[in-house]
Write an enzyme that holds these catalytic residues in place. Structure first.
Site, mmCIF file in Angstrom:
data_model
loop_
_atom_site.group_PDB
_atom_site.id
_atom_site.type_symbol
_atom_site.label_atom_id
_atom_site.label_comp_id
_atom_site.label_asym_id
_atom_site.label_seq_id
_atom_site.Cartn_x
_atom_site.Cartn_y
_atom_site.Cartn_z
ATOM 1 N N GLU A 142 -1.076 -7.107 18.524
ATOM 2 C CA GLU A 142 -2.491 -7.432 18.388
ATOM 3 C C GLU A 142 -3.176 -7.704 19.725
ATOM 4 O O GLU A 142 -4.374 -7.463 19.887
ATOM 5 C CB GLU A 142 -2.668 -8.642 17.463
ATOM 6 C CG GLU A 142 -2.251 -8.406 16.026
ATOM 7 C CD GLU A 142 -3.249 -7.577 15.225
ATOM 8 O OE1 GLU A 142 -4.106 -6.903 15.831
ATOM 9 O OE2 GLU A 142 -3.160 -7.596 13.982
ATOM 10 N N ARG A 198 0.833 -1.198 0.000
ATOM 11 C CA ARG A 198 0.000 0.000 0.000
ATOM 12 C C ARG A 198 0.866 1.246 0.000
ATOM 13 O O ARG A 198 0.487 2.291 -0.535
ATOM 14 C CB ARG A 198 -0.907 -0.015 1.237
ATOM 15 C CG ARG A 198 -1.895 1.129 1.312
ATOM 16 C CD ARG A 198 -2.713 1.054 2.594
ATOM 17 N NE ARG A 198 -1.854 1.193 3.777
ATOM 18 C CZ ARG A 198 -2.314 1.201 5.023
ATOM 19 N NH1 ARG A 198 -3.595 1.029 5.254
ATOM 20 N NH2 ARG A 198 -1.483 1.360 6.032
ATOM 21 N N LYS A 236 -3.881 -16.210 22.526
ATOM 22 C CA LYS A 236 -2.503 -16.366 23.023
ATOM 23 C C LYS A 236 -1.779 -15.026 23.088
ATOM 24 O O LYS A 236 -0.869 -14.847 23.917
ATOM 25 C CB LYS A 236 -1.733 -17.384 22.179
ATOM 26 C CG LYS A 236 -1.611 -17.052 20.687
ATOM 27 C CD LYS A 236 -0.402 -16.220 20.349
ATOM 28 C CE LYS A 236 -0.401 -15.803 18.897
ATOM 29 N NZ LYS A 236 0.773 -14.990 18.549
ATOM 30 N N SER A 292 8.541 -11.652 20.684
ATOM 31 C CA SER A 292 7.103 -11.428 20.832
ATOM 32 C C SER A 292 6.801 -9.982 21.225
ATOM 33 O O SER A 292 7.203 -9.525 22.300
ATOM 34 C CB SER A 292 6.529 -12.377 21.883
ATOM 35 O OG SER A 292 5.218 -11.997 22.243
#
Length: 329
Positions: free
Chosen positions: A277, A30, A187, A250
């Site tokens: 997220e 994009r 998770k 992470s």
């Protein structure tokens, strides 16, 4: 196979590298500056520095051109970008099978990715999720990785897994799309909790207990949504939980570590520089669990910390003060 990856972030770039030796690939971006950088240097300095994109991978900023001629589409955006992307596909009258690598529940609607895709493209559209214990950096580096591919059609899942499988990326077909998506979504919330636990110096006993009880929360929510219990013992459940809760790559774990230092959420996200997220998923999971009557105390505590209703230390105290329970009830 001709594959177009929609989204030139970390995952779009990593999968382009991973699949490049086996397929005819186009990577759609994009951002014009990202595409220009990839064409000139074969590196994504903005979103995924340090990894070279093979010369065989075409880079495009023209959505319609990128989709034209493809046999399979892989949406590699965060979940916030899933609906806008498939809406563009719908506007083109696209009937191609669609996979995605995003994990979470859509903010506001609380929908899983497959529900978003079905709402836009129709329930008959072939679609599915590629999910499991995988960091984009290790996939791009060719480190051995295994993931699940769950779709709304078992035959499509098996064929897509066979086509996408490489000697470095082992793909297992799975027919429990709901379970795979729920495992991948929740998770991330539990990784924030584990980061808090480690950041407060609560020890390895606490981490093990939190992850185990967190897995029980994933399973309870998944079963309430129609998933199969055994899915949560696999790659998209236990596997992804272990990696995201313990791996230093992470982002969600790093959010938890920073929360334990009493940093504000805006500061944490600014320093992170990427989407985590679990921050957005926590609120949707908390609302969904309340609506379904599913007990998820760890996830609820994470949502409370993110919303400023509890400090990290208070959340731990609250969890440990709960009444005794039967473990497997």
């Amino acid at each position: 196979m001709k594959i177009t990856l929609l989204g030139a972030g970390a995952w779009g770039t990593a999968l382009s590298i991973a699949f490049s030796g086996k397929h005819d690939l186009t990577l759609w971006s994009r951002e014009v500056d990202v595409a220009d950088d990839l064409r000139k240097t074969r590196e994504n300095h903005r979103f995924f520095p340090g990894y070279k994109l093979p010369e065989s991978v075409a880079v495009s900023t023209d959505f319609e051109v990128a989709v034209a001629g493809a046999e399979l589409l892989v949406v590699a955006t965060p979940i916030a970008g899933l609906r806008p992307t498939v809406e563009r596909l719908q506007a083109l009258g696209c009937k191609l099978p669609v996979l995605w690598v995003c994990k979470g529940f859509e903010a506001g609607s609380g929908k899983l990715p497959h529900q978003v895709v079905a709402e836009v493209l129709g329930k008959e559209a072939l679609c599915g999720a590629l999910s499991g214990p995988s960091f984009a950096e290790e996939v791009a580096a060719g480190q051995p990785t295994a993931v699940s591919l769950a779709t709304n059609d078992p035959a499509f899942a098996r064929e897509a897994a066979r086509q996408l499988h490489t000697t470095r990326l082992r793909i297992y077909a799975n027919d429990d799309l709901v379970g795979v998506e729920v495992g991948g979504a929740v998770k991330n919330v539990l990784a924030i909790a584990t980061g808090v636990c480690d950041g407060l110096g609560l020890g390895l006993n606490s981490r093990a207990a939190l992850m185990t009880r967190g897995l029980a929360e994933i399973a309870r929510l998944g079963l309430a949504l129609g998933a199969e219990r055994q899915t949560f013992m696999g790659l998209a459940g236990m596997g992804d939980l272990i990696l995201t809760c313990t791996g230093d790559l992470s982002r969600n774990r790093r959010v938890g570590l920073a929360l334990a230092q009493n940093k504000s959420l805006p500061q944490i996200l600014e320093e992170l520089g990427h989407v985590a997220e679990g921050v957005y998923t926590a609120r949707e999971v908390d609302r969904l669990a309340a609506r379904l009557g599913v007990e998820m105390p760890i996830s609820a505590a994470v949502a409370a910390v993110l919303d400023g209703r509890l400090t990290a230390a208070q959340a731990v105290e609250q969890l440990m003060a709960r009444d005794p329970k039967e473990e497997l009830a």
